[in-house]
Design a protein around this motif. Structure first.
Motif, mmCIF file in Angstrom:
data_model
loop_
_atom_site.group_PDB
_atom_site.id
_atom_site.type_symbol
_atom_site.label_atom_id
_atom_site.label_comp_id
_atom_site.label_asym_id
_atom_site.label_seq_id
_atom_site.Cartn_x
_atom_site.Cartn_y
_atom_site.Cartn_z
ATOM 1 N N VAL A 33 0.840 -1.204 0.000
ATOM 2 C CA VAL A 33 0.000 0.000 0.000
ATOM 3 C C VAL A 33 0.871 1.249 0.000
ATOM 4 O O VAL A 33 0.598 2.202 -0.739
ATOM 5 C CB VAL A 33 -0.955 -0.016 1.212
ATOM 6 C CG1 VAL A 33 -1.616 1.335 1.419
ATOM 7 C CG2 VAL A 33 -2.010 -1.090 1.041
ATOM 8 N N ARG A 34 1.927 1.268 0.803
ATOM 9 C CA ARG A 34 2.823 2.428 0.830
ATOM 10 C C ARG A 34 3.476 2.659 -0.528
ATOM 11 O O ARG A 34 3.576 3.787 -0.996
ATOM 12 C CB ARG A 34 3.908 2.239 1.898
ATOM 13 C CG ARG A 34 3.451 2.543 3.299
ATOM 14 C CD ARG A 34 4.629 2.654 4.255
ATOM 15 N NE ARG A 34 5.532 1.514 4.201
ATOM 16 C CZ ARG A 34 5.443 0.435 4.959
ATOM 17 N NH1 ARG A 34 4.484 0.326 5.844
ATOM 18 N NH2 ARG A 34 6.322 -0.561 4.842
ATOM 19 N N ARG A 35 3.926 1.585 -1.162
ATOM 20 C CA ARG A 35 4.561 1.726 -2.481
ATOM 21 C C ARG A 35 3.569 2.227 -3.519
ATOM 22 O O ARG A 35 3.903 3.053 -4.367
ATOM 23 C CB ARG A 35 5.162 0.402 -2.938
ATOM 24 C CG ARG A 35 6.469 0.099 -2.238
ATOM 25 C CD ARG A 35 7.147 -1.082 -2.856
ATOM 26 N NE ARG A 35 7.202 -0.997 -4.299
ATOM 27 C CZ ARG A 35 8.309 -0.892 -5.015
ATOM 28 N NH1 ARG A 35 9.456 -0.883 -4.401
ATOM 29 N NH2 ARG A 35 8.278 -0.833 -6.324
ATOM 30 N N THR A 36 2.332 1.725 -3.458
ATOM 31 C CA THR A 36 1.310 2.158 -4.412
ATOM 32 C C THR A 36 0.971 3.626 -4.203
ATOM 33 O O THR A 36 0.843 4.376 -5.178
ATOM 34 C CB THR A 36 0.045 1.295 -4.266
ATOM 35 O OG1 THR A 36 0.400 -0.079 -4.412
ATOM 36 C CG2 THR A 36 -0.992 1.663 -5.300
ATOM 37 N N GLU A 37 0.835 4.052 -2.946
ATOM 38 C CA GLU A 37 0.569 5.459 -2.674
ATOM 39 C C GLU A 37 1.699 6.344 -3.193
ATOM 40 O O GLU A 37 1.452 7.395 -3.786
ATOM 41 C CB GLU A 37 0.396 5.682 -1.175
ATOM 42 C CG GLU A 37 -0.906 5.181 -0.619
ATOM 43 C CD GLU A 37 -0.992 5.337 0.880
ATOM 44 O OE1 GLU A 37 0.031 5.668 1.530
ATOM 45 O OE2 GLU A 37 -2.093 5.110 1.411
ATOM 46 N N LYS A 38 2.922 5.912 -2.982
ATOM 47 C CA LYS A 38 4.072 6.678 -3.454
ATOM 48 C C LYS A 38 4.076 6.768 -4.977
ATOM 49 O O LYS A 38 4.325 7.832 -5.545
ATOM 50 C CB LYS A 38 5.362 6.021 -2.963
ATOM 51 C CG LYS A 38 6.612 6.787 -3.322
ATOM 52 C CD LYS A 38 7.841 6.096 -2.768
ATOM 53 C CE LYS A 38 9.104 6.812 -3.190
ATOM 54 N NZ LYS A 38 10.307 6.117 -2.748
ATOM 55 N N HIS A 39 3.745 5.661 -5.630
ATOM 56 C CA HIS A 39 3.703 5.635 -7.094
ATOM 57 C C HIS A 39 2.656 6.608 -7.619
ATOM 58 O O HIS A 39 2.924 7.392 -8.536
ATOM 59 C CB HIS A 39 3.406 4.217 -7.581
ATOM 60 C CG HIS A 39 3.144 4.123 -9.045
ATOM 61 N ND1 HIS A 39 4.146 4.238 -9.976
ATOM 62 C CD2 HIS A 39 2.004 3.937 -9.727
ATOM 63 C CE1 HIS A 39 3.622 4.134 -11.185
ATOM 64 N NE2 HIS A 39 2.319 3.946 -11.053
ATOM 65 N N PHE A 40 1.443 6.584 -7.046
ATOM 66 C CA PHE A 40 0.383 7.482 -7.504
ATOM 67 C C PHE A 40 0.720 8.943 -7.202
ATOM 68 O O PHE A 40 0.437 9.829 -8.010
ATOM 69 C CB PHE A 40 -0.957 7.113 -6.867
ATOM 70 C CG PHE A 40 -1.646 5.987 -7.578
ATOM 71 C CD1 PHE A 40 -2.145 6.158 -8.852
ATOM 72 C CD2 PHE A 40 -1.799 4.764 -6.965
ATOM 73 C CE1 PHE A 40 -2.772 5.133 -9.508
ATOM 74 C CE2 PHE A 40 -2.426 3.724 -7.614
ATOM 75 C CZ PHE A 40 -2.919 3.913 -8.893
ATOM 76 N N GLU A 41 1.327 9.196 -6.060
ATOM 77 C CA GLU A 41 1.706 10.564 -5.715
ATOM 78 C C GLU A 41 2.726 11.093 -6.718
ATOM 79 O O GLU A 41 2.596 12.222 -7.203
ATOM 80 C CB GLU A 41 2.289 10.591 -4.310
ATOM 81 C CG GLU A 41 2.654 11.973 -3.826
ATOM 82 C CD GLU A 41 3.207 11.942 -2.412
ATOM 83 O OE1 GLU A 41 4.121 12.738 -2.144
ATOM 84 O OE2 GLU A 41 2.737 11.127 -1.600
ATOM 85 N N GLU A 42 3.713 10.288 -7.064
ATOM 86 C CA GLU A 42 4.707 10.707 -8.060
ATOM 87 C C GLU A 42 4.061 10.925 -9.419
ATOM 88 O O GLU A 42 4.375 11.877 -10.124
ATOM 89 C CB GLU A 42 5.812 9.662 -8.173
ATOM 90 C CG GLU A 42 6.732 9.617 -6.976
ATOM 91 C CD GLU A 42 7.736 8.482 -7.071
ATOM 92 O OE1 GLU A 42 7.705 7.719 -8.074
ATOM 93 O OE2 GLU A 42 8.548 8.340 -6.148
ATOM 94 N N ASN A 45 2.010 14.218 -9.313
ATOM 95 C CA ASN A 45 2.886 15.380 -9.249
ATOM 96 C C ASN A 45 3.578 15.617 -10.582
ATOM 97 O O ASN A 45 3.775 16.743 -10.992
ATOM 98 C CB ASN A 45 3.926 15.220 -8.141
ATOM 99 C CG ASN A 45 3.317 15.394 -6.772
ATOM 100 O OD1 ASN A 45 2.271 16.012 -6.623
ATOM 101 N ND2 ASN A 45 3.971 14.835 -5.777
#
Length: 91
Positions: A33-42, A45
């Motif tokens: 979940v953390r990796r997916t959130e980071k991917h979507f945030e990048e 942006n």
């Protein structure tokens, strides 16, 4: 006797993996979940799809559509695509 020990080892390995999976699954899921959130945030942006700042309640903003987009939306197709067939039940 060798067959029974093989079956016992297989069963112990299976139940050990099941137990290990139950213990590690919450951490693996949280990591994913953390990796997916980071991917979507990048992604958001990078693509410029940032959220606009919220306006105070009660303020009104009128945004006019782009004239090019409005003319494309109002165009309707006049050509016939197919024909209409009416079906009746046969008794």
């Amino acid at each position: 006797m060798g067959f029974l020990t093989t079956i016992l080892i297989i069963l112990l390995a299976y139940y050990g993996l099941v137990l290990l999976g139950r213990l590690l699954f919450p951490w693996i899921r949280a990591y994913a979940v953390r990796r997916t959130e980071k991917h979507f945030e990048e992604f958001f942006n990078r693509s410029g799809m940032r959220q606009e700042p919220r306006q105070p309640e009660g303020s009104v903003t009128v945004e006019k559509p782009n004239p090019d987009m409005a003319s494309e939306r109002n165009k309707t197709s006049k050509k016939r695509v197919g024909e209409y067939i009416e079906f009746e039940e046969i008794e």
